[in-house]
Motif scaffolding. Structure first.
Motif, mmCIF file in Angstrom:
data_model
loop_
_atom_site.group_PDB
_atom_site.id
_atom_site.type_symbol
_atom_site.label_atom_id
_atom_site.label_comp_id
_atom_site.label_asym_id
_atom_site.label_seq_id
_atom_site.Cartn_x
_atom_site.Cartn_y
_atom_site.Cartn_z
ATOM 1 N N VAL A 107 0.848 -1.205 0.000
ATOM 2 C CA VAL A 107 0.000 0.000 0.000
ATOM 3 C C VAL A 107 0.880 1.250 0.000
ATOM 4 N N SER A 108 1.918 1.260 0.811
ATOM 5 C CA SER A 108 2.802 2.425 0.898
ATOM 6 C C SER A 108 3.489 2.701 -0.433
ATOM 7 N N ALA A 109 3.879 1.623 -1.132
ATOM 8 C CA ALA A 109 4.560 1.787 -2.417
ATOM 9 C C ALA A 109 3.662 2.437 -3.457
ATOM 10 N N LEU A 110 2.363 2.241 -3.325
ATOM 11 C CA LEU A 110 1.401 2.751 -4.305
ATOM 12 C C LEU A 110 0.541 3.884 -3.744
ATOM 13 N N ALA A 111 0.916 4.376 -2.581
ATOM 14 C CA ALA A 111 0.048 5.326 -1.881
ATOM 15 C C ALA A 111 -0.186 6.598 -2.673
ATOM 16 N N GLN A 112 0.827 7.035 -3.407
ATOM 17 C CA GLN A 112 0.679 8.248 -4.204
ATOM 18 C C GLN A 112 0.486 7.878 -5.668
ATOM 19 N N PRO A 113 -0.464 8.502 -6.353
ATOM 20 C CA PRO A 113 -0.683 8.169 -7.760
ATOM 21 C C PRO A 113 0.490 8.610 -8.620
ATOM 22 N N ALA A 114 0.671 7.918 -9.746
ATOM 23 C CA ALA A 114 1.683 8.358 -10.702
ATOM 24 C C ALA A 114 1.290 9.746 -11.203
ATOM 25 N N GLU A 115 2.274 10.558 -11.510
ATOM 26 C CA GLU A 115 2.006 11.941 -11.895
ATOM 27 C C GLU A 115 1.044 12.018 -13.074
ATOM 28 N N GLY A 116 -0.051 12.708 -12.852
ATOM 29 C CA GLY A 116 -1.030 12.901 -13.912
ATOM 30 C C GLY A 116 -1.994 11.753 -14.104
ATOM 31 N N ASP A 117 -1.837 10.678 -13.347
ATOM 32 C CA ASP A 117 -2.693 9.502 -13.501
ATOM 33 C C ASP A 117 -3.738 9.427 -12.390
ATOM 34 N N ALA A 146 -7.602 -2.659 4.680
ATOM 35 C CA ALA A 146 -8.612 -1.933 3.909
ATOM 36 C C ALA A 146 -8.578 -0.444 4.252
ATOM 37 N N GLU A 147 -8.440 -0.127 5.525
ATOM 38 C CA GLU A 147 -8.384 1.277 5.939
ATOM 39 C C GLU A 147 -7.147 1.963 5.367
ATOM 40 N N GLN A 148 -6.025 1.228 5.294
ATOM 41 C CA GLN A 148 -4.809 1.796 4.709
ATOM 42 C C GLN A 148 -5.005 2.079 3.217
ATOM 43 N N ILE A 149 -5.643 1.153 2.508
ATOM 44 C CA ILE A 149 -5.911 1.366 1.085
ATOM 45 C C ILE A 149 -6.822 2.563 0.884
ATOM 46 N N LEU A 155 -4.669 4.701 -4.720
ATOM 47 C CA LEU A 155 -5.406 3.451 -4.869
ATOM 48 C C LEU A 155 -6.907 3.673 -4.744
ATOM 49 N N ARG A 156 -7.648 2.889 -5.491
ATOM 50 C CA ARG A 156 -9.108 2.878 -5.359
ATOM 51 C C ARG A 156 -9.534 1.445 -5.079
ATOM 52 N N LEU A 157 -10.083 1.211 -3.922
ATOM 53 C CA LEU A 157 -10.431 -0.142 -3.497
ATOM 54 C C LEU A 157 -11.723 -0.602 -4.160
ATOM 55 N N LEU A 158 -11.614 -1.664 -4.956
ATOM 56 C CA LEU A 158 -12.793 -2.237 -5.606
ATOM 57 C C LEU A 158 -13.498 -3.250 -4.723
ATOM 58 N N GLY A 159 -12.712 -3.980 -3.908
ATOM 59 C CA GLY A 159 -13.293 -5.023 -3.072
ATOM 60 C C GLY A 159 -12.237 -6.014 -2.637
ATOM 61 N N VAL A 160 -12.625 -7.277 -2.532
ATOM 62 C CA VAL A 160 -11.728 -8.303 -2.002
ATOM 63 C C VAL A 160 -11.466 -9.382 -3.043
ATOM 64 N N MET A 161 -10.348 -10.079 -2.851
ATOM 65 C CA MET A 161 -9.943 -11.170 -3.742
ATOM 66 C C MET A 161 -9.427 -12.330 -2.908
ATOM 67 N N ALA A 162 -9.661 -13.557 -3.369
ATOM 68 C CA ALA A 162 -9.103 -14.721 -2.688
ATOM 69 C C ALA A 162 -9.124 -15.926 -3.612
ATOM 70 N N VAL A 184 -15.705 -5.169 4.583
ATOM 71 C CA VAL A 184 -15.021 -4.120 3.819
ATOM 72 C C VAL A 184 -16.038 -3.118 3.280
ATOM 73 N N ARG A 185 -17.171 -3.613 2.840
ATOM 74 C CA ARG A 185 -18.220 -2.723 2.330
ATOM 75 C C ARG A 185 -18.758 -1.809 3.425
ATOM 76 N N ALA A 186 -18.684 -2.250 4.662
ATOM 77 C CA ALA A 186 -19.114 -1.388 5.764
ATOM 78 C C ALA A 186 -18.195 -0.178 5.897
ATOM 79 N N LEU A 187 -16.919 -0.348 5.484
ATOM 80 C CA LEU A 187 -15.977 0.770 5.512
ATOM 81 C C LEU A 187 -16.179 1.679 4.302
ATOM 82 N N ASP A 188 -16.495 1.068 3.150
ATOM 83 C CA ASP A 188 -16.711 1.827 1.923
ATOM 84 C C ASP A 188 -17.693 1.059 1.049
ATOM 85 N N PRO A 189 -18.924 1.528 0.934
ATOM 86 C CA PRO A 189 -19.936 0.822 0.143
ATOM 87 C C PRO A 189 -19.541 0.628 -1.314
ATOM 88 N N GLU A 190 -18.620 1.444 -1.829
ATOM 89 C CA GLU A 190 -18.187 1.304 -3.218
ATOM 90 C C GLU A 190 -17.272 0.096 -3.419
#
Length: 227
Positions: A107-117, A146-149, A155-162, A184-190
């Motif tokens: 999460v930390s590695a991707l915390a900031q978006p690429a410039e202009g993206d 999830a809270e860190q994302i 980052l934009r959290l879509l949901g969960v994977m397993a 996770v949806r309780a934290l962010d319905p999206e």
């Protein structure tokens, strides 16, 4: 174009539609991701010709090379393998969706978006086994990751994977994943999407709410021999 490949694609898409309807779901709401790891770029091009637009890869170097070779197709690349934090920014250069965000370092590695993206779409990967060496956040850590994302502008959290454990009945494992998804949806319905289900268990995944299916051999056939 291989008639066998076209037949496999037709068989899988038909099976997905049937399983979705059995679960009282709209097949049009399901995203099929053809996992093409170890297969040549030419196969991706054939699959694109058959109407598939979403492709999954799990090895960075191979994925990057295919993305460059197939840039004219403008496919949507999904990175579905375990992600090293030191490679995360490089993966973001070609992958539209990353399915394997599972710890604070990534999460930390991707915390900031690429410039202009815009932010990178991602799933929080959850480990449904008792083996801590497997990829994915432990269920007890899901809320914290999830809270860190959600706090990361890049980052934009879509949901969960397993991935369902081999030793467990898939429907039961996916039911647990669905419960974690609800948290996770309780934290962010999206963050309502679920990336789950592969060639052998996608029907069970659909029955438990999967929205993104990662289908490999049922579409691509056996892996080609490797040097």
């Amino acid at each position: 174009m291989s008639s066998e490949l076209a037949e496999r694609v037709a068989r899988v898409t038909s099976g997905i539609a049937e399983a979705a309807r059995a679960a009282d779901r709209d097949p049009a709401e399901i995203t099929l991701i053809a996992v093409t790891k170890f297969h040549p770029a030419s196969l991706v091009r054939e699959l694109h010709g058959l109407g598939i637009r979403n492709f999954g890869e799990n090895r960075h170097q191979e994925a990057r090379e295919k993305a460059a070779e197939l840039a004219d197709l403008e496919p949507t690349w999904h990175f579905v393998g375990q992600l090293q934090s030191k490679k995360a920014r490089q993966v973001r250069e070609y992958a539209s969706v990353i399915h394997s965000i599972d710890r604070e370092a990534v999460v930390s590695a991707l915390a900031q978006p690429a410039e202009g993206d815009p932010p990178t779409d991602c799933f929080l990967q959850i480990n449904l086994t008792d083996d801590p060496a497997r990829g994915g956040a432990a269920p007890a850590d899901v809320q914290a990751v999830a809270e860190q994302i959600l706090a990361a502008p890049g980052l934009r959290l879509l949901g969960v994977m397993a991935v369902a454990p081999l030793e467990e009945e898939p429907r039961r494992a996916f039911a647990r994943l669905r419960g974690l998804s609800d948290g996770v949806r309780a934290l962010d319905p999206e963050a309502r999407f679920i990336s789950a289900g592969m060639s052998h268990d996608y029907a069970e995944a659909l029955a438990e709410g999967a929205t993104h299916l990662r289908i490999g051999t049922a579409i691509t056939g056996n892996r080609p021999p490797r040097d």
